[in-house]
Design an enzyme around this catalytic site. Structure first.
Site, short mmCIF file in Angstrom:
data_model
loop_
_atom_site.label_atom_id
_atom_site.label_comp_id
_atom_site.label_asym_id
_atom_site.label_seq_id
_atom_site.Cartn_x
_atom_site.Cartn_y
_atom_site.Cartn_z
N LYS A 15 -9.03 5.64 -19.22
CA LYS A 15 -9.44 6.08 -20.56
C LYS A 15 -8.28 5.95 -21.57
O LYS A 15 -7.77 4.87 -21.75
CB LYS A 15 -9.97 7.50 -20.48
CG LYS A 15 -10.87 7.76 -19.28
CD LYS A 15 -12.11 6.90 -19.31
CE LYS A 15 -13.03 7.28 -18.16
NZ LYS A 15 -13.85 6.20 -17.67
N ASP A 39 -7.97 18.34 -14.97
CA ASP A 39 -8.24 16.95 -15.35
C ASP A 39 -7.95 16.84 -16.84
O ASP A 39 -8.67 17.39 -17.67
CB ASP A 39 -9.70 16.60 -15.02
CG ASP A 39 -10.03 15.14 -15.32
OD1 ASP A 39 -9.43 14.57 -16.24
OD2 ASP A 39 -10.92 14.58 -14.64
N ARG A 99 0.85 -1.20 0.00
CA ARG A 99 0.00 0.00 0.00
C ARG A 99 0.88 1.25 0.00
O ARG A 99 0.59 2.24 -0.66
CB ARG A 99 -0.97 -0.01 1.20
CG ARG A 99 -1.72 1.31 1.38
CD ARG A 99 -3.00 1.19 2.20
NE ARG A 99 -2.86 0.38 3.39
CZ ARG A 99 -2.21 0.75 4.50
NH1 ARG A 99 -1.65 1.93 4.58
NH2 ARG A 99 -2.12 -0.08 5.53
N TYR A 139 -17.18 15.55 -15.44
CA TYR A 139 -17.75 14.20 -15.37
C TYR A 139 -18.73 14.13 -14.19
O TYR A 139 -18.44 14.67 -13.11
CB TYR A 139 -16.59 13.19 -15.20
CG TYR A 139 -17.05 11.82 -14.83
CD1 TYR A 139 -17.98 11.14 -15.63
CD2 TYR A 139 -16.57 11.17 -13.70
CE1 TYR A 139 -18.41 9.86 -15.29
CE2 TYR A 139 -16.99 9.90 -13.36
CZ TYR A 139 -17.93 9.25 -14.15
OH TYR A 139 -18.36 8.01 -13.81
#
Ligand code: P1T
Length: 386
Positions: A197, A172, A48, A100
């Site tokens: 994407k 973004d 992690r 979005y």
């Protein structure tokens, strides 16, 4: 190493493996790492906190955006949330009015409860940003081109304003990718991606990332990555590294085909309006030309005939799959009001122009003639339905 993005996609962070010489980055699945003594480890203690496959990915993504740091996350939404968690309760964020739906939802339904304030504004004129500024504004957040209206915002002008005020600008860059636009070079402090994407490009993993050259911000984000723990799996990091290698050639093809299809759709009687930053009719055409190396692979359009036309269009397409998401080698089509942007309040959707006849296309890299023939079939069905 070369600073050419096509080379960085393939090599940045990806030296042959020191122990076996593996040319392709190994997937290190181990959750934990042996320590020579308590606290005495070889760079990794727990996956992690840090993982060799993730490190390679972060180095590659940082190089592509021209950043000194990248922090990878398990989704674009996780990356967005981590950036916002770097702020404090009572802080205010200016958010582009077209983002979005899931990003809007993080502001509106998740972090508002913890005291993070936000205002959605149209940033096509920097004057609006200036007017909406509050004493507690700490961050400007925008997508450009935006999802799904494909508005283009002036990163350099907004960055100058943010720096004047001593606040941060996060961009973004999911729709453009570093191949078409480099926000940090235009003055932004931070770039965020849904790596799901274009960066991955094959619609087979979900991921996110934040890149910055601001040391304080990077330290906070690395801390939040470890403390909150929304990390990507080593396997997904590998998948993304693999997809990234062809980003340059894929983007060239996405742009070539989308440009052609946008022009053609604009000439069709079934279509009320085409939104594409590469069309001279786009309100920010000149800005897009200056700010971007190409207008991207996304097209939005409004069909005459409302929902019956949009439903018939989407139902008749064969190659364009009716599905959420974007940026893969395969073409996708969707209905933002019902699908990706359902969490935006109807009045805000209507004000933006996301109406019942509005559909969004992610133009893939299939043969252009096949894509055009498929859309032709969709338009025929839309015409018959109205
Ligand atoms: O889906 P995820 O990886 O969590 O990324 C969220 C996200 C962030 N930013 C932009 C610009 C996005 O488009 C997305 C996700 N968008 C879709 C799933 C979509 O179909 O628009």
């Amino acid at each position: 190493m070369s600073d050419h993005l096509d080379t960085l996609c393939i090599h940045a962070g990806q030296e042959p493996d020191a122990s076996h010489g593996a040319v392709m980055t190994p997937i290190v699945l181990s959750s934990t790492f042996a320590q020579d003594g308590p606290g005495n480890h070889r760079g990794y203690d727990y996956s992690r906190a840090g993982n060799p496959t993730r490190d390679a990915l972060e180095k590659c993504l940082a190089a592509l955006e021209g950043a000194t740091h990248c922090v990878a996350f398990g989704s674009g939404c996780a990356a967005t949330t981590a950036v916002l968690l770097a702020l404090n309760a009572g802080d205010h964020v200016l958010v582009g009015d077209d983002v979005y739906g899931g990003t809007f939802r993080i502001f509106d339904k998740v972090l508002k409860q913890f005291g993070l304030q936000s205002t959605s504004i149209d940033m096509t004129d920097v004057k609006h940003v200036r007017e909406a500024m509050r004493p507690n504004t700490r961050l400007i957040w925008l997508e450009t081109p935006s999802n799904p209206m494909l508005k283009v915002f002036d990163i350099a002008a907004i960055a100058t304003f943010a720096r004047e005020k001593g606040i941060l600008l996060a961009v973004d860059n999911t729709f453009a990718t570093p191949m078409l636009q480099l926000p940090l070079s235009l003055g932004a402090h931070l770039v965020v991606h849904s790596t799901t994407k274009y960066l991955n490009g094959h619609s087979d993993m979900v991921g996110g990332a934040a890149m910055t050259s601001d040391e304080t911000l990077a330290e906070k984000l690395h801390f939040l990555q470890k403390a909150v723990g929304a990390v990507p799996s080593p396997f997904d990091c590998y998948m993304l590294l693999r997809g990234l290698k062809t980003l340059g050639v894929r983007m060239e093809r996405h742009v070539l085909s989308a440009r052609h299809l946008a022009e053609w759709l604009g000439s069709r009687p079934e279509v009320n309006h085409v939104y594409y930053p590469g069309l001279a009719t786009h309100p920010q055409y000149a800005l897009a030309k200056k700010q971007m190396k190409g207008p991207g692979g996304m097209i939005s359009l409004e069909l005459r005939g409302g929902l019956p036309a949009a439903a018939a269009f989407l139902g008749a397409l064969r190659l364009f799959v009716c599905a959420e998401s974007l940026g893969g080698v395969e073409s996708l089509a969707e209905h933002p009001a019902i699908m990706t942007h359902a969490s935006i309040p109807p009045a805000q959707r209507a004000a933006l122009g996301i109406n019942d006849g509005f559909v969004r296309l992610s133009v893939g890299i299939e043969a252009l003639s096949d894509l055009q023939a498929d859309l032709e079939g969709g338009l025929k069905a839309a015409r018959a339905a109205t």
